[in-house]
Write a protein that holds these residues in place. Structure first.
Motif: not given
Ligand SMILES: [Zn+2]
Length: 271
Positions: A8-11, A15-24
């Motif tokens: 689940v990709l966080a919104p 620049v530091f998080t790329g597309r966002g944080t990955n929650t698994y």
């Protein structure tokens, strides 16, 4: 039995998080959630919906480290689900988390997950290893697409490189990073990470050689030639982390520890 993984990709792209944080999410009727992410209403709803779609209930929440793009939502997610939060440093949050140490094994349904202490990016960083599928959840220890930041103070380059060797020894097949896409050739990426850091260390030593008195920033234009000047302040932190490792290794001397406003100063041997 091996378990599939839902991301689940966080919104929170940056620049530091790329597309966002990955929650698994992984597991069966009892689900494990790794890195809930930033405290965000829509992300909380998305995680709960993904758990429902899998036909499971989140019973365990694992946190790789306490940075604001990984941990804060653990509090509300635990409140919503009744799940137990587990991390290296319970005192850094209000979730009444249970402490994990290196090598701790958690059994959730049919799933075994091993905590691997990987200091370097932060002191409290854990990776999580699923031995059945040889999948390694790497948080910010290893990323795909961006390099992990080792910031002096909360981070440590000696620890970081040692922690890379620690996860290399597990021989994972798949990496599920905290930011970026999954990596199916885990061994190659870890080897590349180690080689990159060793190469940087040699470059830092070469740029420092013979300088009687210098700050990390004075080496940056040489080491980061071709990069835009906007990255120089961040680059100076990385160079400082390398210099501090070289000081510990006895290859460079630190002559002034610096302060909040003044950077530390170093001296390099003539040869
Ligand atoms: Zn982080």
């Amino acid at each position: 039995m091996t378990s599939t993984v839902t991301r689940v990709l966080a919104p929170n792209p940056s620049v530091f998080t790329g597309r966002g944080t990955n929650t698994y999410l992984t597991g069966g009727s009892a689900l494990v959630c790794i890195d809930p992410g930033p405290d965000d209403e829509s992300h909380l709803a998305a995680i709960l919906a993904a758990a429902t779609a899998r036909g499971g209930r989140i019973t365990t929440i694992l946190v790789t480290h306490s940075h604001p793009d990984h941990r804060p939502l653990a509090l509300r997610l635990a409140h919503e689900t009744g799940a137990t939060v587990r991390c290296f440093d319970p005192s850094a949050g209000q979730e009444h988390a249970q402490a994990l140490s290196h090598g701790d094994v958690m059994r959730v349904g049919d799933l075994d997950i091993v905590a691997v202490h990987t200091p370097g990016h932060t002191r409290d960083h854990l990776c999580f290893f699923d031995p059945a599928t040889r999948t390694l959840y790497t948080g910010d220890h290893i990323l795909n697409g961006t390099t992990s930041v080792v910031h002096p103070g909360e981070g440590d380059m000696s620890d970081y490189i040692e922690s890379l060797r620690k996860v290399q020894a597990l021989q994972p097949l798949t990496i599920l990073p905290g930011h970026g896409e999954r990596v199916d050739d885990a061994g190659a990426l870890i080897a590349e990470y180690i080689a990159h850091r060793m190469e940087r260390e040699h470059q830092v030593l070469a740029a420092a050689r013979g300088r009687p008195d210098f700050t990390p920033m004075e080496l940056v234009p040489t080491l980061y030639a071709g990069y835009p000047p906007e990255v120089f302040p961040l680059a100076a932190w990385t160079v400082q982390a390398h210099l501090d490792k070289l000081v510990r290794d006895g290859r460079i001397d630190r002559i002034d520890g610096g302060s909040d406003t003044e950077p530390p100063r170093y001296v390099a041997p003539i040869r």
